[in-house]
Structure formats: C-alpha cells, structure tokens
Design an enzyme around this catalytic site. Structure first.
Site, mmCIF file in Angstrom:
data_model
loop_
_atom_site.group_PDB
_atom_site.id
_atom_site.type_symbol
_atom_site.label_atom_id
_atom_site.label_comp_id
_atom_site.label_asym_id
_atom_site.label_seq_id
_atom_site.Cartn_x
_atom_site.Cartn_y
_atom_site.Cartn_z
ATOM 1 N N LYS A 130 -34.189 -18.501 23.692
ATOM 2 C CA LYS A 130 -35.304 -18.864 24.566
ATOM 3 C C LYS A 130 -36.606 -19.033 23.778
ATOM 4 O O LYS A 130 -36.882 -18.286 22.851
ATOM 5 C CB LYS A 130 -35.486 -17.799 25.649
ATOM 6 C CG LYS A 130 -36.547 -18.100 26.682
ATOM 7 C CD LYS A 130 -36.283 -19.418 27.408
ATOM 8 C CE LYS A 130 -34.941 -19.421 28.104
ATOM 9 N NZ LYS A 130 -34.662 -20.724 28.784
ATOM 10 N N ASP A 167 -28.343 -18.714 22.353
ATOM 11 C CA ASP A 167 -27.640 -19.757 23.095
ATOM 12 C C ASP A 167 -26.773 -20.613 22.188
ATOM 13 O O ASP A 167 -25.822 -21.235 22.646
ATOM 14 C CB ASP A 167 -28.642 -20.640 23.832
ATOM 15 C CG ASP A 167 -29.239 -19.926 25.025
ATOM 16 O OD1 ASP A 167 -28.785 -20.190 26.156
ATOM 17 O OD2 ASP A 167 -30.137 -19.089 24.834
#
Length: 344
Positions: A244, A233
């Site tokens: 995550k 991300d």
C-alpha cells in the site's frame, strides 16, 4: 463469533457472501454475489481487499460461471483478472482455477472448481498461521518485550483467509504475552489503517494506538516503536516488495532511525517472473478518493490529482521477509530463490 470476511454459501450451485469493507467500522453489511460481475465489482470497489482475500474471492467467483460451460469459465477468469492489476495472488488463484477447469468434465466442473476454491481458502488460513508463528519467533529475538511495533494498511483477517499476514505476527505475539503495543497509521487516502486495522486490533484485544501517516518518523524518533512490519501485494525475484502507498516511506524512516523493517507475506505473493520492483504494475485509482473521500470535498474543484495505490520498498531496506516457509534474511535474490523459487 466475528463476521467472516468471505464465505461460500451452499454447494456448487451456491453463492459467495462478502463482508463489505467499505462500510466498516460503522456498519456490518454483507454482499451476496450470485454473478461473476458481482465479484468483479466487489474487488474493484474494495468491498473485498487485501491480496490473499482478492485471490480467494476471485476463485469463488469462477465457480459462479461453472453452471454454463468451460468457455464461460475461461471468460470469467479473463474478466476477473481485469479487476485490479497489482496483487499477484489474484492471477495465481485464477491460474489454479483455469487448470482445474481444463481437466474437469462438464458433469463435475462446478463441483471440482468449488473444491479448488475451498482448498485455496483453507491453504491461505494455514499459511497465515505459519506466518504468525515464524514472525513472532523473529520479533521475540530482535526487539525487547513490551515494545511498540508500527504497521501500515490492513493485513488481518479482513485481507486474508485466516488471521492475516503482518497482523498474524502481532496477534501471535499478543497470544504469547509478549506485551506488544501496535502503532497503526491511518493509511491514506482510504484509511484502511484507522477503519480496518484498528477495528481488528480492538476486536482482538491488542493494545494499539492510531497515528496519522505523517507521524511515523516522529514515533520512531521518540522511541515508541522498535520495528515495523507490513504486508505485501507483490514481491519481485530480488525481494523488492510492493505494498500500500506509504510503505516505502515507512521503510525509509526505519532505515533513518536504525529500526528493522519487515515484510510478512505468503509464498503466493512472490512473482519470480519479475526481476525487480521496477516491473511491478502500480494501480492508479480515482482522484475522488483524495479530493472527496466519503463524498466530502477536501480540495478545490478541478485540481490535478495523482493517486497511486501502491509503492515499492527496495530489498535493501527490508530486514527480513516472513513467509509460511520461514524468514528470508538477508533479503537477496539468492535467498528468495532458495526459499520461494526452489523450496526443495
């Protein structure tokens, strides 16, 4: 024909349609976003998720504000930027939309913004395809044919504008007849691995096995997997990669078992302004995601909960970062700068 993760319906005065990922895999439900706040809530509640997909959705969300004025567009960008803090693609896409708005006239504002949002969407699809090719080339050289590969969370078409990031690599290996067998962990607490990745693997006909998050070390010890590949991300200038929650543990397990751990992400996921992963903002989500998932209580009422949505895998644990421009290996600040910060 699979249901699109997100698509713009109509022209400049149209709307954004999203596949509600909170309902998968048991229900296919679409959300029509006609206001900026609809998009904000869809991102916030994870109806649309995955760093690239969040950025694309936000870009289309800005188009919804273009019917009013330049000031409304800038306010929409500010508002959408507050939806989630970690995925840098969100802020990158909004910056692109801001620049277009600054250069546009009132008469062609909506049209130009829609063209830019569609360009962001199309570019991501092209990046996904390139990541798939580069990653498949890499794994063909580094692991035996027919190997198992572990992945964490969801990185397919549900998370992007194309075939995915890490998922695109696995899909390309499958297309080439490499014989890859995917081990997907559940990815607690929201089960993106079991609900979404396994759904996509099944849809694509890729052999796969679902495991609990806590089983990754054991499947490595048993020799069931030869590598792990995940998405990201946000990636700092030194290669530290935020993904995550649980990704850091997978990276440590790979190091302990002598297996390569790879990241797959587009260049838009790099945040060169951050020196290291220590500076990446980590979103903390609601306690109910752990205590009462799906409305079912799994913990005593009133317990203290810590629920970070992401963690950071240090660069020294990463064997390579697969981008649409090629593979960064070894993962060093200098190699990241050469490919991402100074691609020419």
């Amino acid at each position: 024909m699979p249901t699109p993760t997100l698509e713009w319906i109509g022209g400049p005065d149209g709307h954004l349609r999203l596949l509600d990922q909170t309902k998968l895999p048991t229900e296919i439900e679409l959300i029509d976003c006609t206001k900026v706040d609809d998009v904000w809530w869809a991102i916030k509640k994870l109806a649309v998720r995955g760093a690239p997909a969040i950025g694309i959705a936000a870009a289309y969300g800005v188009v919804l504000a273009a019917r009013d004025s330049h000031d409304t567009v800038q306010q929409a960008c500010d508002h959408l930027a507050t939806s989630r803090p970690t995925a840098v693609n969100l802020f990158w896409a909004l910056d692109r939309m801001r620049r277009v708005a600054d250069e546009a006239r009132d008469s062609d504002l909506a049209e130009r913004l829609l063209a830019e949002a569609r360009a962001i969407h199309a570019e991501d699809a092209e990046q996904c395809a390139a990541i798939g090719r580069h990653g498949a080339d890499l794994l063909e050289k580094t692991i035996p044919r027919g190997s198992g590969v572990l992945t964490h969370c969801n990185t397919g078409s549900l998370a992007t504008g194309g075939d995915g990031t890490a998922f695109a690599v696995l899909l390309e290996l499958h297309r080439r007849g490499f014989g890859v067998h995917v081990y997907a962990d559940e990815t607690r607490p929201l089960l993106q691995g079991s609900r979404l990745t396994m759904w996509e693997l099944k849809e694509r006909g890729i052999p796969a096995t679902l495991i609990c998050d806590s089983m990754s070390a054991q499947v490595m010890r048993e020799g069931r997997v030869a590598a792990a590949i995940v998405g990201a991300d946000r990636i700092a200038a030194n290669g530290d990669s935020c993904n995550k929650i649980g990704t850091y543990g997978v990276a440590l397990h790979c190091r302990a078992h002598g297996l390569p751990f790879y990241i797959a992400a587009p260049s838009t996921t790099f945040d060169i302004s951050l020196e290291s992963g220590d500076q990446i903002p980590i979103e903390e989500r609601a306690p109910a995601e752990i205590t009462t998932p799906g409305g079912v209580s799994f913990a005593p009422e009133g317990v203290s909960v810590y629920n970070p949505a992401f963690d950071v895998a240090p660069a020294e644990l990463i064997a390579g970062i697969v981008t649409e421009r090629g593979v960064i290996a070894p993962v060093t600040r200098e190699n990241v700068a050469q490919m991402i910060a100074n691609p020419s």
